[in-house]
Design a protein around this motif. Structure first.
Motif, short mmCIF file in Angstrom:
data_model
loop_
_atom_site.label_atom_id
_atom_site.label_comp_id
_atom_site.label_asym_id
_atom_site.label_seq_id
_atom_site.Cartn_x
_atom_site.Cartn_y
_atom_site.Cartn_z
N ARG A 42 0.83 -1.21 0.00
CA ARG A 42 0.00 0.00 0.00
C ARG A 42 0.86 1.25 0.00
O ARG A 42 0.61 2.19 -0.76
CB ARG A 42 -0.92 0.01 1.21
N GLN A 66 -5.52 2.93 -9.53
CA GLN A 66 -6.18 1.64 -9.35
C GLN A 66 -5.45 0.82 -8.27
O GLN A 66 -6.06 0.23 -7.39
CB GLN A 66 -6.18 0.88 -10.67
N LEU A 69 -6.18 2.05 -4.74
CA LEU A 69 -7.50 1.62 -4.29
C LEU A 69 -7.51 0.14 -3.95
O LEU A 69 -8.09 -0.29 -2.95
CB LEU A 69 -8.56 1.91 -5.37
N GLU A 70 -6.84 -0.65 -4.79
CA GLU A 70 -6.86 -2.10 -4.59
C GLU A 70 -5.94 -2.53 -3.45
O GLU A 70 -5.92 -3.71 -3.09
CB GLU A 70 -6.51 -2.82 -5.89
N ASN A 71 -5.18 -1.59 -2.92
CA ASN A 71 -4.40 -1.91 -1.73
C ASN A 71 -4.99 -1.22 -0.49
O ASN A 71 -4.33 -1.14 0.54
CB ASN A 71 -2.94 -1.52 -1.94
N GLY A 72 -6.22 -0.74 -0.63
CA GLY A 72 -6.96 -0.27 0.54
C GLY A 72 -6.83 1.20 0.86
O GLY A 72 -7.33 1.65 1.89
N TYR B 147 -16.96 0.80 3.59
CA TYR B 147 -15.76 1.53 4.00
C TYR B 147 -16.01 2.15 5.36
O TYR B 147 -17.15 2.30 5.79
CB TYR B 147 -15.39 2.61 2.96
N PHE B 148 -14.93 2.52 6.03
CA PHE B 148 -15.07 3.09 7.37
C PHE B 148 -15.26 4.60 7.34
O PHE B 148 -15.15 5.26 8.36
CB PHE B 148 -13.89 2.69 8.27
N LEU B 149 -15.53 5.14 6.17
CA LEU B 149 -15.81 6.56 6.03
C LEU B 149 -17.19 6.76 5.40
O LEU B 149 -17.66 5.93 4.61
CB LEU B 149 -14.75 7.23 5.15
N GLN B 152 -17.67 7.20 1.09
CA GLN B 152 -17.65 5.99 0.27
C GLN B 152 -18.87 5.11 0.54
O GLN B 152 -19.45 4.54 -0.39
CB GLN B 152 -16.37 5.20 0.52
N ALA B 194 -15.08 0.14 -9.72
CA ALA B 194 -14.64 -0.93 -10.64
C ALA B 194 -13.21 -1.33 -10.36
O ALA B 194 -12.33 -1.20 -11.22
CB ALA B 194 -14.82 -0.47 -12.08
N PHE B 195 -12.95 -1.78 -9.16
CA PHE B 195 -11.61 -2.27 -8.81
C PHE B 195 -11.75 -3.42 -7.83
O PHE B 195 -12.81 -3.62 -7.24
CB PHE B 195 -10.73 -1.14 -8.26
N LEU B 196 -10.66 -4.17 -7.67
CA LEU B 196 -10.69 -5.35 -6.81
C LEU B 196 -10.46 -4.97 -5.35
O LEU B 196 -9.88 -3.93 -5.07
CB LEU B 196 -9.60 -6.34 -7.25
N PRO B 197 -10.92 -5.83 -4.44
CA PRO B 197 -10.66 -5.54 -3.03
C PRO B 197 -9.19 -5.73 -2.66
O PRO B 197 -8.48 -6.50 -3.30
CB PRO B 197 -11.54 -6.56 -2.29
N LEU B 203 -6.67 -5.27 5.10
CA LEU B 203 -7.81 -4.37 5.22
C LEU B 203 -8.54 -4.56 6.55
O LEU B 203 -9.05 -3.60 7.13
CB LEU B 203 -8.76 -4.62 4.04
#
Lengths: 109, 343
Positions: A42, A66, A69-72, B147-149, B152, B194-197, B203
């Motif tokens: 991240r 991207q 975002l994908e790393n949180g 999300y924690f906000l 979002q 449109a993105f992966l977790p 997380l």
């Protein structure tokens, strides 16, 4: 009509058609830099984003937005990283003002 | 809070450059069920929310809801076959008149019960005692909080949802959820776009820290779930011009290590009419279990269903991308994922 094409990012590998040995070395180095190490993925993604903005690479900006975002990361964290990089860039310009001051003082009474 | 979205009619499904079964075959894999440990019951599409990514297309306007007779068939199946886990979802399942009976009778039969609880339904008429009802029945509560906000969360789930969700989580904490042994409160993260977790473990640590310090809220586990390219999320992908890129991302992120632990291998999904499916996503696409299998809950037979071939589509790439995705979160170690460039 614009100069950069988004689709060209997926064609990056075509650079390796000529001198594939150099491209392979680059890719190995590039991918190794992304992995978890003393810094987390991240943190590295945020650094990548900040650098992308400063070097103004549209492909890199897409990719590291991207990736962040994908790393949180969230948009506030990403924006802070971009501000820091931009502020350093601004400061890097402004510090050269000392050169001007020095020049001014040298030729002034 | 409620902002209704148009009901998505059956549209052309998402497409990937390579078929899912073909992709499995390239890795010498086949997707078959292993057992039926979980009966996942979708009691209907009625919901007090209308989230932008909802794969059920649920909303306050939906009228599809499970009848008392079908709910009784579910209970008879739980008792007869000693189903280990009943997983109740919707819509907001609490809005079904049979919901509390499904929970309490299943618990009385010794079945573990999971409820997919959207938190805000607690503030609907007649639902204020849900924390105590959950506690008294030792229900495992699974709640979405993308999300924690606030920004979002509200962007995905509707204006005002975040504040109500925090209040609901505090009420669950106050009766022991997330703080006492046996009262499990799990949160679900899914990307707000449109993105992966992100990797689930990383997380989860962020969520635990932020939820505690910002809101004094505790929970047990965070499940990261990938947005499936169906229904409202597919509509979003198409409207925003992201469909092709998202599908390619899922395909590129295919992780063969996820296949063994995919949720379809040990669950059966039941819709509000009693029809059987391999998962809740197939249910929404009207892809019922393969033809030679029992098709309705009244015909439920675990011996037949145990070794069935799973019905697949391009959306299945959503469950195999990166660390994988299921109703219980990631299904593989994220470090087992390496970008697949063989597609």
């Amino acid at each position: 009509m614009h100069y950069y094409n988004e689709e060209d990012l997926t064609r990056f590998g075509e650079i390796g058609k000529a001198r594939p040995d150099l491209f392979e070395k680059f890719m190995a180095w590039y991918q190794a830099c992304q992995e978890d190490g003393a810094l987390s993925k991240r943190e590295k993604a945020l650094i990548g984003l900040a650098v992308s903005v400063v070097v103004q690479c549209p492909y890199c900006i897409d990719a590291y937005t991207q990736s962040s975002l994908e790393n949180g990361s969230n948009i506030e964290q990403m924006t802070e990283a971009m501000h820091l990089a931009s502020a350093i860039r601004g400061g890097a310009s402004l510090i050269h003002g000392i050169q001007s001051h020095n020049a001014h003082d040298k030729i002034s009474m | 809070m409620i902002k209704s979205l148009p009901i998505i009619e059956q549209e052309s499904p998402a497409r990937a450059a390579v078929g899912f079964d073909e992709k499995l075959a390239r890795h010498n894999l086949e997707l078959r069920a292993a057992s039926v440990d979980v009966l996942q019951v979708n009691v209907g599409k009625l919901c007090n929310q209308a989230c932008k990514h909802c794969h059920v297309d649920a909303s306050p306007k939906r009228t599809e809801i499970m009848s008392v007779e079908t709910a009784e068939q579910i209970l008879a199946t739980v008792r007869r076959f000693k189903i280990p886990t009943l997983d109740i979802t919707g819509g907001a399942p609490e809005l079904n008149a049979s919901f509390r009976r499904l929970v309490s009778e299943s618990r009385a039969a010794g079945t573990r019960v999971i409820v997919r609880h959207n938190l805000t339904v607690m503030f609907e008429p007649g639902q204020a005692d849900l924390p105590e009802f959950f506690r008294d029945n030792r229900v495992e509560v699974v709640s979405s909080l993308p999300y924690f906000l606030q920004a979002q969360t509200d962007a995905q789930r509707g204006q005002g949802v975040f504040d109500k969700s925090i209040e609901a989580l505090r009420r669950l904490n106050s009766v022991g959820y997330g703080t006492e042994d046996g009262l499990v409160l799990n949160l679900v993260y899914n990307p707000t776009g449109a993105f992966l977790p992100a990797a689930q473990t990383a997380l989860e640590a962020d969520f635990k820290r932020e939820m505690k310090t910002r809101y004094d809220v505790l929970f047990n586990n965070l499940f990261t779930i990938t947005n499936m390219p169906i229904k409202r999320f597919l509509g979003y992908l198409r409207r925003s011009g992201n469909e092709e890129r998202y599908m390619q991302k899922l395909l590129d992120a295919f992780n063969p290590a996820t296949v063994e632990n995919l949720m379809c291998r040990n669950l059966i999904s039941v819709d509000w009419t009693g029809k059987l499916y391999d998962c809740d996503f197939n249910q929404m696409l009207d892809l019922s279990v393969e033809e030679n299998m029992p098709q309705i809950i009244a015909e439920f037979n675990p011996e037949k269903l145990n070794d069935r071939r799973i019905v697949t589509g391009a959306h299945c790439f959503g469950c195999t991308a990166g660390g994988g995705s299921s109703c219980g979160g990631a299904v593989a170690d994220y470090s087992s994922f390496h970008l697949d460039v063989t597609s």
